[in-house]
Structures are given as C-alpha cells and as structure tokens.
Write an enzyme that holds these catalytic residues in place. Structure first.
Site, PDB file in Angstrom:
ATOM      1  N   CYS A 103      -1.030  -3.902   7.921  1.00 60.75           N
ATOM      2  CA  CYS A 103      -0.622  -2.756   8.748  1.00 60.75           C
ATOM      3  C   CYS A 103      -0.020  -3.242  10.069  1.00 60.75           C
ATOM      4  O   CYS A 103       0.930  -2.646  10.578  1.00 60.75           O
ATOM      5  CB  CYS A 103      -1.813  -1.848   9.038  1.00 60.75           C
ATOM      6  SG  CYS A 103      -2.512  -1.092   7.569  1.00 60.75           S
ATOM      7  N   CYS A 105       0.813  -1.212   0.000  1.00 62.43           N
ATOM      8  CA  CYS A 105       0.000   0.000   0.000  1.00 62.43           C
ATOM      9  C   CYS A 105       0.848   1.265   0.000  1.00 62.43           C
ATOM     10  O   CYS A 105       0.326   2.370  -0.078  1.00 62.43           O
ATOM     11  CB  CYS A 105      -0.922   0.001   1.210  1.00 62.43           C
ATOM     12  SG  CYS A 105      -0.049  -0.145   2.756  1.00 62.43           S
TER      13      CYS A 105
END
Lengths: 178, 140
Positions: free
Chosen positions: B107, B37
């Site tokens: 994440c 990302c």
C-alpha cells in the site's frame, strides 16, 4: 507420488489453460474418495498424516484449477511469467474507468439505488478479460516457447481482472481482507 | 495483526480527499494500481510554477484502510515540498510512520508510485508548455 508435482499432474490433466471444468470436478471427486478419512480410520498415525497431506494438496489443486482466474495465475507462474509485484503496469484509461465506476457506485449507494446493473456490467468486463487471457494462452500453447512479452501481456490482463474483482467485492459488500 | 493508531487515525479522518483539475497545467495526476490486491489510487499535486513548491495535494482511492492511510499521509507530506523534495519520499518512510504490517507494505509502494507518476505527469505538462513557447532547436 512426488511431493512437488504440479496441480495439473496431481489431477492428471494436460497443462493448458482451456480445460474441461467438469473433468476437473470428476477427477477431484474420484481422488478425494480414495483419501476419504472414513476409509482410513483404523490406519496408523503415519498413514493418517499421509492421507491428510494428500487431501490438502488435492483440495489445493482443485480450487486452483477449477477457477479460471486462479488457473491463469497458476499457469502463468508455471510458465515463469512475472508476478503482480514484478509487473504492475496497468492501462491508464482502464484505471480511470475503474475509478469512475467506483465513484458511480458510491453515488448509487448514497441515493439508495440498485447496484445490480453495475454488478452485471463489471461481471461482463471480467468475462471479457478472462476470454482474452484464454486466447492468449491458446496462442502460447501452440508454439514451442512463450515470449517474455506474451507473458507480460497476460500478467497485465490478470492485473486488470484482479482490479475488477476487487471492485466487485466492494460492490457486494464482502468484508475487506485486511 | 492490529493496526496502529496512526493508520486508524488517517483511515477515520483521511486528509485531502478529492480531486484537482486534471486539465490544469499546474496539476500533475498520478493514477496507479496495486494488482496484488486490486487497489487503485489517484493522487494529484498542484505546483506553483514559479517556486516549484507543491501547494495542494489530493487523493482518491478504492482500497483498504492501509491504502487510504498511506495516501492520506503522502498528501500531507507533499504539501509545502518542492517537486525535487517530493521525489525523495520513500515508501519505507510511510511504512515507518504508520507502522504498516508487512502484508500491507505494498500500500505504501502504491503511494510512492502515485507520487512519482503525478510528478512525471506535471513535468511532462511543463515540457509541452516549454516546447510551445520556445521551439526545440534542431539537433539539440
């Protein structure tokens, strides 16, 4: 037409990174005319479904191949290269530089300044990375089989490109995807 | 998918945002990126060299809300832990605590990678210092 044909075959283009983007466009337009719903209005449900599926896969092939970054990602996967999840390593000095650029961006924003210079700089960096990727693909394409290290190398460059893209997206204020 | 209250809480009030002195011998810095990302995370720990306890932890990230929440939580967990205990922090614990949606699991992986990188950096600094104090034995 085989359902699992790759995007290059779909558009009748040679499988390599450097392709004529205008040619991608021409081939896409020529094929999409053939599947245009206006010409299939009176067709059976099965035929209409076929047309919809063909249009969808054609659009996918087109959006993937016309964009150098997406094309590189796609080509790397066709060559069996590592995904971004498998090969995450990025150059430390590059990451540090991205961190600093980000801080610079916040400072300029806080001071109400213009981000256009920073944006141009990032776009320049992105182009450099993509040009680097292009020359690496060119080298791979000139030899019988790519070496795993060469594929990993391209992956790292694409990781950097994505990081720059993410920063650009933030700079332009595009809403976060998630 | 809606975010959990815990994610939003850390996102709105991130803990321990900031930087520690990269050059300090007691500070370990981990700089990692999530290429899926494009997020980048810098996580730093300040370790008491005598007790081996992490006395301070800071982070900076450009990333989404989940990256901020994961890093914020990680720095909270790091404080007061020994370096060895910190090595045991798993991304799955972060996922569980924050109820991260599946698409945001990376994440938490980023946070775990950053913790490991920061500890490695701290340990390398200690090895260098130790080498200077007592030169390595030949063949040892």
């Amino acid at each position: 037409m085989p359902t699992m044909s790759d995007y290059y075959e779909r558009l009748g283009l040679p499988r390599r990174f450097s392709i004529d983007e205008a040619e991608v466009e021409r081939r896409y337009l020529a094929q999409s005319r053939q599947f245009h719903p206006d010409f299939h209005g009176g067709a059976s449900d099965a035929d209409q479904l076929f047309v919809i599926e063909q249009t969808a896969s054609l659009n996918q092939a087109y959006t993937t191949l016309k964009d150098p970054f997406r094309r590189a990602e796609y080509l790397l996967s066709l060559l069996g290269g590592p995904t971004a999840g498998q090969e995450k390593s990025q150059d430390q000095s590059f990451l540090m530089q991205m961190m600093e650029t980000r801080e610079q961006m916040d400072e300029i924003r806080a001071a109400g300044g213009s981000l256009s210079e920073l944006e141009a700089d990032l776009m320049g960096q992105f182009s450099v990375v993509i040009a680097d990727v292009a020359s690496r693909f060119a080298k791979i394409e000139s030899q019988p089989t790519p070496l795993p290290t060469e594929l990993v190398d391209i992956r790292r460059h694409l990781n950097a490109a994505r990081t720059i893209q993410s920063l650009l997206r933030d700079l332009r204020g595009t809403p976060d995807r998630g | 998918m809606p975010y959990s209250d815990k994610i939003l809480e850390h996102y709105n009030n991130p803990r321990n945002v900031g930087s520690l002195d990269v050059k300090s011998a007691d500070v370990g810095t981990g700089l990692v990126g999530a290429p899926e990302c494009g997020d980048v995370l810098k996580l730093q720990i300040k370790v008491n060299p005598v007790t081996g306890v992490i006395e301070d932890a800071r982070f900076k990230t450009f990333g989404c809300g989940s990256a901020i929440a994961s890093s914020s939580l990680a720095t909270e967990w790091l404080k007061g832990k020994t370096v060895d205990e910190a090595m045991e922090i798993k991304n799955t614990a972060i996922v569980e605590e924050l109820a991260l949606p599946p698409v945001k699991v990376h994440c938490s992986v980023l946070a775990e990678d950053a913790i490991k990188a920061a500890i490695k950096n701290y340990q390398e600094k200690q090895d260098v210092t130790a080498d200077r104090e007592e030169p390595a034995t030949v063949g040892g």
